[in-house]
Design an enzyme around this catalytic site. Structure first.
Site, mmCIF file in Angstrom:
data_model
loop_
_atom_site.group_PDB
_atom_site.id
_atom_site.type_symbol
_atom_site.label_atom_id
_atom_site.label_comp_id
_atom_site.label_asym_id
_atom_site.label_seq_id
_atom_site.Cartn_x
_atom_site.Cartn_y
_atom_site.Cartn_z
ATOM 1 N N TYR A 8 45.319 30.038 57.172
ATOM 2 C CA TYR A 8 44.059 29.932 56.424
ATOM 3 C C TYR A 8 42.951 29.645 57.424
ATOM 4 C CZ TYR A 8 40.887 28.828 52.561
ATOM 5 O OH TYR A 8 39.828 28.838 51.677
ATOM 6 N N ARG A 14 40.758 27.101 49.557
ATOM 7 C CA ARG A 14 41.962 27.508 48.819
ATOM 8 C C ARG A 14 43.258 27.181 49.553
ATOM 9 N NH1 ARG A 14 41.594 30.445 44.385
ATOM 10 N NH2 ARG A 14 39.620 31.409 43.826
ATOM 11 N N TRP A 104 29.745 30.516 46.645
ATOM 12 C CA TRP A 104 30.013 29.907 47.960
ATOM 13 C C TRP A 104 29.064 30.376 49.053
ATOM 14 C CZ3 TRP A 104 33.048 25.883 47.657
ATOM 15 C CH2 TRP A 104 34.006 25.838 46.639
HETATM 16 N N1 LIG Z 1 42.952 34.899 44.689
HETATM 17 C C1 LIG Z 1 43.061 34.751 46.119
HETATM 18 C C2 LIG Z 1 41.654 34.642 46.693
HETATM 19 C C3 LIG Z 1 41.699 34.627 48.209
HETATM 20 C C4 LIG Z 1 40.305 34.589 48.813
HETATM 21 O O1 LIG Z 1 39.279 34.807 48.135
HETATM 22 N N2 LIG Z 1 40.272 34.303 50.107
HETATM 23 C C5 LIG Z 1 39.041 34.246 50.836
HETATM 24 C C6 LIG Z 1 38.870 32.844 51.449
HETATM 25 S S1 LIG Z 1 38.904 31.556 50.260
HETATM 26 C C7 LIG Z 1 39.111 35.233 52.002
HETATM 27 O O2 LIG Z 1 40.172 35.542 52.497
HETATM 28 N N3 LIG Z 1 37.942 35.706 52.442
HETATM 29 C C8 LIG Z 1 37.834 36.575 53.574
HETATM 30 C C9 LIG Z 1 37.846 38.031 53.212
HETATM 31 O O3 LIG Z 1 37.974 38.387 52.009
HETATM 32 O O4 LIG Z 1 37.712 38.838 54.151
HETATM 33 C C10 LIG Z 1 43.904 33.507 46.433
HETATM 34 O O5 LIG Z 1 43.856 32.568 45.636
HETATM 35 O O6 LIG Z 1 44.622 33.496 47.443
#
Ligand SMILES: N[C@@H](CCC(=O)N[C@@H](CS)C(=O)NCC(=O)O)C(=O)O
Length: 197
Positions: A8, A14, A104
């Site tokens: 992460y 998350r 966010w």
């Molecule tokens: N529903 C997914 C959502 C995952 C998500 O939105 N991750 C974001 C960070 S909190 C992410 O990876 N963002 C970077 C991107 O999409 O490139 C979960 O709960 O794992």
């Protein structure tokens, strides 16, 4: 015991519910924190291109709540009956809906406005569900209590005091943080990068 690697960003967000669940069960895990600068190169190698993911014995699993439910089941934190499981899942999904809608990446003003407009519905529901009980569901902690705490911490870093009128919900957060294995994790986890207001 399988080997676990959580991947992460260097955030609570998350990922923190998974760190809580690993810690609660005393499961060793590698807490890999990806720098934002390294993410574009890593993203294409991750199923669905989003974090968090957990690598279990070399196989990558995605979706935080699917992984969270797997860990919570192992720990006996999903509810003590099938009907309690519905209650726990409903809390998780409700908090997650709110988390997904929170702006966010928007301005501080937009975050504050969103909170003023939308949080009373969430907070009133959570407070009513909790009532005068120590935990949301049943007579012991579930991962819904943990999820409330980790998500509320994320909201709090952007909109301080967002739940100040809900003392029972704030007391629940303290109760979660006082669970010895969670308290030990909080003591050793990397310090949060402060949000600029
Ligand atoms: N529903 C997914 C959502 C995952 C998500 O939105 N991750 C974001 C960070 S909190 C992410 O990876 N963002 C970077 C991107 O999409 O490139 C979960 O709960 O794992």
């Amino acid at each position: 015991m399988p080997s676990y690697k959580l991947i992460y960003f260097n955030l609570e967000g998350r990922g923190e519910i998974l760190r809580y669940l690993f810690s609660y069960s005393n499961i060793d895990f590698e807490d890999r924190r990806v720098e934002f600068a390294d993410w574009p190169a890593l993203k294409p190698t991750i199923p669905y291109g989003q974090l968090p993911v957990v690598e279990i014995d070399g196989v990558i699993y995605n979706q935080s709540l699917a992984i969270g439910r797997y860990l919570a089941k192992k720990a006996g934190l999903t509810g003590k009956s099938e009907l309690d499981e519905i209650r726990v899942d409903a809390l998780i999904d409700t908090i997650d809906d709110f988390f997904s809608k929170f702006p966010w990446m928007d301005t501080e003003k937009a975050k504050k406005e969103f909170m003023e407009k939308s949080s009373p519905q969430l907070l009133a529901y959570l407070e009513k569900t909790l009532g005068n009980n120590p935990w949301f569901v049943g007579d012991s902690a579930t991962w819904a209590d943990f999820f409330w705490d980790t998500c509320a911490d994320s909201f709090e870093s952007y909109v301080p005091g967002f739940a100040k009128d809900y003392p029972k919900l704030l007391a629940l957060k303290e109760r979660v943080k006082a669970i010895p294995t969670i308290a030990a994790w909080i003591k050793k986890r990397p310090k949060k990068i402060p949000v600029k207001h």
